[in-house]
Every structure is written in C-alpha cells, then in structure tokens.
Design an enzyme around this catalytic site. Structure first.
Site, PDB file in Angstrom:
ATOM      1  N   ARG A 136      34.947  42.037   5.186  1.00 14.02           N
ATOM      2  CA  ARG A 136      34.793  43.240   6.011  1.00 14.02           C
ATOM      3  C   ARG A 136      35.439  43.038   7.381  1.00 14.02           C
ATOM      4  O   ARG A 136      35.961  43.956   7.983  1.00 14.02           O
ATOM      5  CB  ARG A 136      33.296  43.533   6.153  1.00 14.02           C
ATOM      6  CG  ARG A 136      32.967  44.772   6.963  1.00 14.02           C
ATOM      7  CD  ARG A 136      31.497  44.775   7.368  1.00 14.02           C
ATOM      8  NE  ARG A 136      31.216  45.873   8.266  1.00 14.02           N
ATOM      9  CZ  ARG A 136      30.611  46.992   7.917  1.00 14.02           C
ATOM     10  NH1 ARG A 136      30.209  47.153   6.677  1.00 14.02           N
ATOM     11  NH2 ARG A 136      30.393  47.943   8.795  1.00 14.02           N
TER      12      ARG A 136
ATOM     13  N   ARG B  32      34.752  55.868  11.117  1.00  8.96           N
ATOM     14  CA  ARG B  32      33.412  56.168  10.630  1.00  8.96           C
ATOM     15  C   ARG B  32      33.255  57.681  10.632  1.00  8.96           C
ATOM     16  O   ARG B  32      33.489  58.322  11.648  1.00  8.96           O
ATOM     17  CB  ARG B  32      32.360  55.535  11.545  1.00  8.96           C
ATOM     18  CG  ARG B  32      30.945  55.610  11.004  1.00  8.96           C
ATOM     19  CD  ARG B  32      29.961  55.069  12.024  1.00  8.96           C
ATOM     20  NE  ARG B  32      30.186  53.682  12.352  1.00  8.96           N
ATOM     21  CZ  ARG B  32      29.763  52.642  11.630  1.00  8.96           C
ATOM     22  NH1 ARG B  32      29.093  52.848  10.513  1.00  8.96           N
ATOM     23  NH2 ARG B  32      30.016  51.406  12.014  1.00  8.96           N
TER      24      ARG B  32
ATOM     25  N   GLU C 233      32.420  45.403  -3.885  1.00  8.93           N
ATOM     26  CA  GLU C 233      31.338  44.566  -3.356  1.00  8.93           C
ATOM     27  C   GLU C 233      31.159  43.376  -4.289  1.00  8.93           C
ATOM     28  O   GLU C 233      31.057  43.536  -5.508  1.00  8.93           O
ATOM     29  CB  GLU C 233      30.045  45.374  -3.294  1.00  8.93           C
ATOM     30  CG  GLU C 233      28.958  44.750  -2.464  1.00  8.93           C
ATOM     31  CD  GLU C 233      28.964  45.220  -1.018  1.00  8.93           C
ATOM     32  OE1 GLU C 233      28.150  44.706  -0.237  1.00  8.93           O
ATOM     33  OE2 GLU C 233      29.785  46.088  -0.660  1.00  8.93           O
TER      34      GLU C 233
ATOM     35  N   ARG D  63      31.153  42.934   1.103  1.00 10.89           N
ATOM     36  CA  ARG D  63      32.256  43.876   0.920  1.00 10.89           C
ATOM     37  C   ARG D  63      33.571  43.102   0.891  1.00 10.89           C
ATOM     38  O   ARG D  63      33.796  42.209   1.705  1.00 10.89           O
ATOM     39  CB  ARG D  63      32.264  44.890   2.069  1.00 10.89           C
ATOM     40  CG  ARG D  63      33.267  46.022   1.870  1.00 10.89           C
ATOM     41  CD  ARG D  63      33.044  47.126   2.879  1.00 10.89           C
ATOM     42  NE  ARG D  63      34.020  48.194   2.751  1.00 10.89           N
ATOM     43  CZ  ARG D  63      33.984  49.315   3.458  1.00 10.89           C
ATOM     44  NH1 ARG D  63      33.020  49.508   4.346  1.00 10.89           N
ATOM     45  NH2 ARG D  63      34.898  50.252   3.296  1.00 10.89           N
TER      46      ARG D  63
ATOM     47  N   PHE E 110      34.786  50.148  -5.849  1.00 13.18           N
ATOM     48  CA  PHE E 110      34.479  51.543  -5.514  1.00 13.18           C
ATOM     49  C   PHE E 110      35.645  52.324  -4.912  1.00 13.18           C
ATOM     50  O   PHE E 110      35.554  53.526  -4.729  1.00 13.18           O
ATOM     51  CB  PHE E 110      33.254  51.639  -4.593  1.00 13.18           C
ATOM     52  CG  PHE E 110      33.355  50.853  -3.312  1.00 13.18           C
ATOM     53  CD1 PHE E 110      34.120  51.313  -2.248  1.00 13.18           C
ATOM     54  CD2 PHE E 110      32.659  49.660  -3.166  1.00 13.18           C
ATOM     55  CE1 PHE E 110      34.195  50.596  -1.063  1.00 13.18           C
ATOM     56  CE2 PHE E 110      32.731  48.934  -1.982  1.00 13.18           C
ATOM     57  CZ  PHE E 110      33.504  49.407  -0.929  1.00 13.18           C
TER      58      PHE E 110
ATOM     59  N   ASP F 285      27.429  56.389  -5.176  1.00 15.90           N
ATOM     60  CA  ASP F 285      27.523  55.006  -5.640  1.00 15.90           C
ATOM     61  C   ASP F 285      26.281  54.234  -5.231  1.00 15.90           C
ATOM     62  O   ASP F 285      25.673  54.532  -4.202  1.00 15.90           O
ATOM     63  CB  ASP F 285      28.718  54.284  -4.986  1.00 15.90           C
ATOM     64  CG  ASP F 285      30.061  54.751  -5.498  1.00 15.90           C
ATOM     65  OD1 ASP F 285      30.122  55.264  -6.624  1.00 15.90           O
ATOM     66  OD2 ASP F 285      31.066  54.585  -4.768  1.00 15.90           O
TER      67      ASP F 285
ATOM     68  N   LYS G 116      25.496  56.837   4.135  1.00 15.07           N
ATOM     69  CA  LYS G 116      24.603  55.904   3.437  1.00 15.07           C
ATOM     70  C   LYS G 116      23.159  56.355   3.550  1.00 15.07           C
ATOM     71  O   LYS G 116      22.712  56.813   4.597  1.00 15.07           O
ATOM     72  CB  LYS G 116      24.781  54.470   3.934  1.00 15.07           C
ATOM     73  CG  LYS G 116      24.630  54.235   5.390  1.00 15.07           C
ATOM     74  CD  LYS G 116      25.004  52.777   5.704  1.00 15.07           C
ATOM     75  CE  LYS G 116      25.189  52.573   7.196  1.00 15.07           C
ATOM     76  NZ  LYS G 116      25.723  51.254   7.517  1.00 15.07           N
TER      77      LYS G 116
ATOM     78  N   LYS H  85      24.548  51.336  -3.319  1.00 18.08           N
ATOM     79  CA  LYS H  85      24.899  50.518  -2.151  1.00 18.08           C
ATOM     80  C   LYS H  85      24.383  49.119  -2.445  1.00 18.08           C
ATOM     81  O   LYS H  85      23.186  48.877  -2.460  1.00 18.08           O
ATOM     82  CB  LYS H  85      24.278  51.062  -0.872  1.00 18.08           C
ATOM     83  CG  LYS H  85      24.787  50.319   0.354  1.00 18.08           C
ATOM     84  CD  LYS H  85      24.243  50.842   1.649  1.00 18.08           C
ATOM     85  CE  LYS H  85      24.961  50.189   2.821  1.00 18.08           C
ATOM     86  NZ  LYS H  85      25.190  48.765   2.692  1.00 18.08           N
TER      87      LYS H  85
END
EC number: 6.5.1.1
Length: 601
Positions: free
Chosen positions: A280, A427, A310, A265, A350, A258, A433, A260
């Site tokens: 976020r 995470r 986003e 967000r 997304f 995707d 990313k 970024k």
C-alpha cells in the site's frame, strides 16, 4: 551542478514555517537545477537515492559508523565527536561545526582562500549509491571510507546536510505534494499545472521520473502518460460510513460489494516472466511473497498487467481466513520458506488498472472487473474477491454480516456507473467502506500521525508517555492536531517509543504541522497509529477542521486510545481531516454538545 547549491537551499528551507514559502523556494531550486540530473536532484530533495519501489538497499550507515566517518574527515578524535553529539543531539550540526573549526584553523582558512574542487551533485549521488550497494566482507570499512572522502571535500554546510541525508533526517519539511506543486511552478508555468503533474504522479509514483519527463518533453507529455509496469500506481482510497442506507444512496442505489479482507493490500505487476508486488505504501515486497509470485505466474493470463488485491493469511488445514496479525508473524520469520508452510496465503483480487498496453484506470469498474475475472484461471490460491451486486439495503446488510462471520473486516461498497473510474491516489465516494461498529460511540478507528510527545509523571516520569496526534489535510498538505493519546500502550511499547521518537525529534515544529498545543518535544510526521475513542467532539485545543464547525475551535477525539502501529501506512495515508469531519457529522448528536475535554487531564 554543485552540491553546495542544494545545501544552501536546504539551509533556507529548514528555517521556513510557511508551506507557500517552502513551495516557492523549492520551485526556485528546481528551476536552477541541472536538467540532465533533475531526477537525482528530486530524489535528494525527497531524502532518498531512488524510489522505494525499486527495492534497492538503503544507505545502511548507523550512528556509530557516521561518527567514525566524521572523525576521519575532520581529523577529530572519535570520543570528541561523540561527546559533541551528546551535547548537540544532531550529527549534521556536529559535522558542520567540526568542518568550520577545521577550516578556520587551517592555513587555507587563514589565507582566506581554498584550492579544493567543489563537490558536485553527480559525485555525491554516485558515491552514496556505492555506499548503499556495497555488501560483503569489508563493506563497512569501505562505506566509512567513501563517506569520509565525501565529507573531506565538503564545506561545513554541505557536510551538515550530507550527514543528515545519510541519517535519513533531512528535516526540511518537504512532502510529495509540496514537491509536485513546486514542479508545476518550476516547469509547468505555474500552479495551474498542478493537476496535470499530480495525475501523472498518481499513475507513476516516481517524482524523479515525472520531473525528467517534464524537462525533456514538456508538461504536455504528462497529459497522455499511461501506467508503466514496474512503477506502482498510487492506490485508490475509500471513504467511510456506518449507515448502509446512506452508503447505497451515495453510490446511486446499486453497487458492487466486495469483502473487506483483514490482510495486506498488494499491487501486482507482471511483464513477461517478471512479477513485482508493491505494498500500500508502494514499497517493493516481492521477496516476502515468493509463493504469491508463483501463483500469479501459474494462474493468471496476460503478458503485461497491473492488478490489485489483498494477500490474506489462511489456515493450512481448513483454508479459513486468518487475521492480519498472522500475516505479520509470517513476515517476522527469518526463513521465508518455513513461513510459507506455517502461514500460507491466498490472494483475493479486486481490480485491474492496466492490461496489454491499455490504461484501464479511466474505464468503469464493471469493465475492469469483467476483464479481471477473465484472466484468472480456476485455482485454490488466486481468486476474485467475494462479491455481490446489490440494489437494496437487505442484501447489503446480509452480505456484510456474512463477510464478518467469515473473518472479514466488513465490506467495500463500490459504485458501478459509467463514471466509476479508478481514481488513482484519491479518496472519494466511488468506494465506501462499511466496517463493524466497535464497542464505542465512534463508528470506526482512525489512523493518525504522531507529531509530538509529552513527558509523563509519577512512574512514567522522564519518559514520553503521551503523543500529540494529527489528521492529514490533503488540500494543504499539512497535519492538523486532533488529540493527545496516553492510554493503550504497554510498558514494552512505551520503552520502544522513547527510541522511536528520539530518532525523529525536532527543535521546532515541523512546517507541515498545524497545532495550537505545544508538546514537550516535536517530531517528524513519520509514524502512523490506529486510534479508537469515545466520540468526536468540538475542541478549542485542536486545529483539525478549525473554524469549520465552530469559530475558533477544531475537532478532537474524546478519550482516545492507542490500538497499534500502522507500519503499512505512510503519513499521507492517514485519516484525513474531511473524514474526521464526516464522522463527526454522522455520529448521533446529543441535545447539548459535551464540553471540550482536555485529553491531558
């Protein structure tokens, strides 16, 4: 339940520097709390009246009005209260001293007895809720009277923590991860229940709600917990790498990629005709985006869902993407409808985590994305994120350069195997990313937490001009020092910094901070800043990844420079110690490691 119980535990917690002791003491408090109001007790421990995502007002009592309330409650002249505050620097301690003096000089204090009723947690909670929710003409006076009434009833220790609570400065060093561990010990039979409690919290980011479910239905009820519309899910986070070949290898050779986006967000919830938008940081930002609410209502299908995307500012003429700063300009405008015209937005979706009573966080990305694509109607405002499926380096690089050329920050590379679930609150390597390299040896910026400050010299003498910064260690729920940053601040930012830090100043190091360096002042770990530097190097001065690369040394950022504040991130959203280690391992190594640099030089 008496409020005195909470105040006494807060007094003990404030003096503890060990997280293990902190957790054990907090677990003891929770186990002794009235189960009927356990959610309120948990919110008070967090220093709030309700979860941020509800969007309810905060207490709204400034320093000046707190001084007035203390003055009324203790029958002390306002100037005397103010002078004592200037001398001590802690309004909570001012209230405690004045209440102690009042007790000792009163006839009841002389007789060694008291006829007043004890202050109950329910009364404190309901009165402070009224303080927060009272608006309109005369509301300030009413807020002061309500608060003064509570302080009159309070004993000295209760008064101290009531005032600190209202100020938003409890200073007892408790993070959400510590509360989760304490809940597992108090209600789940021990630390082994931590994973169950944490999973539930990741799906429903409301600690009070989780505590209530445990005490009413037991720990087993958390195992089948699903997301609930209106309660945000803790967002899934990505790892970072700067080598496309390594990224593709990490995700198994093929991936969904995707753009970024350089936007905000947003987690979007819908139930019937009600739509909520959460940031976020899980704050309710619905009122900031009435246009997005309208777009979601018009251009998506489904009665009940939780989706993620986003929000990106776009040029009103060309439709091209604008920067994150443009979005911030929009937020600063007082007239939201004027802002919508000047700074229109698109929403690039997304992910989908929940749809029509089904939890999709446990389903693979391909399943989630397919359903997401099916519920978006053709339109110009709500779109699926620009994406491509790749299985080779050339396609990944090509798409990356396209993203950059169209105003994106880079790309998000996402695993598409059967195990590619939505890892709420975690995470991991399912998302990676890839951002453009900066003109620096560091491949990316980092987001670090301010934990202390140093006074400057020369023209900056008497002012805090450099900051002790820390990375977050989620395994220990602590902040480990990583650098001292002194450059990148404008004079205006430095002036603003003085006020920011004095509001969160501490007498001693915060129990969640791990640092060898002794700054001139310690502060609460609240503010997050984006930092860039020359490279990551071994340093005996810092505790980030202590003893991991080299004995008696940690990792540090060489020549760090401040870029901007990250108000959209909580301290727990900061760059982790593992990420710092990963960046260190991935950067080009010189034959001989540069000697550690003291950033204060």
């Amino acid at each position: 339940m008496e409020f005195k119980v909470i105040a006494e535990y807060f007094d003990k917690l404030e003096k503890i520097s060990s997280r293990l002791q902190l957790t054990a003491l907090l677990a003891d408090l929770l186990s002794k709390s009235d189960k009927a109001i356990i959610d309120k007790v948990v919110y008070i421990i967090q220093g709030k009246l309700w979860p941020d995502f509800l969007g309810y007002p905060e207490l709204g009592i400034g320093e000046k009005f707190l001084i007035k309330a203390i003055s009324i409650a203790t029958n002390t002249d306002e100037n005397s209260v103010e002078n004592l505050y200037k001398s001590i620097g802690d309004l909570g301690e001012v209230a405690r001293r004045l209440k102690s003096k009042q007790q000792s000089t009163g006839i009841l204090g002389f007789l060694g007895t008291s006829s007043k009723e004890s202050l109950k947690v329910d009364e404190v909670y309901s009165t402070l809720s009224k303080v927060a929710l009272t608006t309109g003409e005369g509301s300030r006076d009413l807020k002061i009277r309500l608060l003064a009434g509570l302080l009159k009833k309070a004993d000295p220790l209760e008064a101290k923590f009531l005032v600190r609570f209202v100020e938003g400065r409890l200073r007892v060093g408790i993070g959400d991860a510590t509360v989760l561990d304490a809940m597992a010990i108090a209600f789940g039979g021990g630390q082994s229940a931590s994973e169950i409690v944490e999973r539930a919290y990741n799906l429903r980011a409301d600690l009070g709600n989780i505590a209530k479910i445990i005490v009413e239905k037991g720990i087993e009820a958390l195992k089948t917990l699903k997301p609930e519309v209106g309660i945000p899910i803790r967002p899934m986070l990505a790892e970072r790498l700067s080598n496309p070949e390594e990224i593709l290898k990490k995700v198994g050779g093929s991936a969904l990629v995707d753009y970024k986006y350089d936007g905000e967000r947003a987690q979007i919830h819908k139930k019937d005709d009600k739509i909520f938008i959460f940031s976020r940081r899980l704050e309710n930002i619905t009122s900031q985006y009435p246009d997005v609410v309208e777009y979601i209502s018009k251009y998506t299908e489904g009665k009940e869902f939780i989706i993620e995307g986003e929000i990106v500012a776009v040029d009103p003429e060309s439709g091209e993407m604008r920067s994150f700063q443009e979005l911030m300009h929009r937020k600063r405008k007082s007239d939201i409808y004027e802002a919508i015209k000047e700074y229109p937005v698109n929403v690039f979706l997304f992910d989908l985590m929940y749809y029509e009573d089904v939890d999709y966080t446990t389903k693979p990305l391909e399943v989630r994305r397919k359903l997401l694509e099916s519920i978006v109607k053709p339109n110009d405002y709500v779109k699926i994120a620009h994406h491509i499926q790749v299985n080779n380096i050339e396609d990944l690089k090509s798409f990356f350069y396209r993203a950059i050329s169209e105003g994106g920050e880079g790309v998000m590379v996402k695993a598409i195997g059967k195990d590619a679930i939505y890892q709420a609150g975690a995470r991991g390597w399912l998302w990676i990313k890839l951002k453009r390299d900066y003109q620096s040896e560091m491949a990316d910026t980092v987001d670090l937490v301010v934990v202390g400050g140093f006074y400057g010299k020369g023209k900056r003498g008497g002012k805090i001009s450099s900051l002790l910064m820390a990375a977050y260690n989620p395994k220990t729920d602590t902040f480990e020092s990583v650098c001292k940053v002194a450059s990148g601040f404008s004079d205006e930012q430095l002036d603003e910094l003085q006020k920011k830090l004095m509001e969160i100043k501490r007498d001693i190091k915060h129990p969640r901070v791990n640092s060898k360096m002794e700054p001139d002042i310690w502060v609460e770990p609240v503010y997050v800043a984006e930092i860039i530097g020359a490279e990551i190097t071994i340093s005996p001065l810092h505790t980030c990844c202590q003893d991991v690369v080299e004995k008696d040394a940690g990792l540090s950022i060489r020549f760090p420079r401040f870029i901007r504040w990250r108000d959209d991130k909580s301290p727990e959203d900061a760059t982790t110690t593992d990420e710092i280690l990963e960046m260190y391992n991935k950067q080009p190594k010189k034959k001989i490691e540069s000697p550690p640099i003291d950033e204060s030089v």
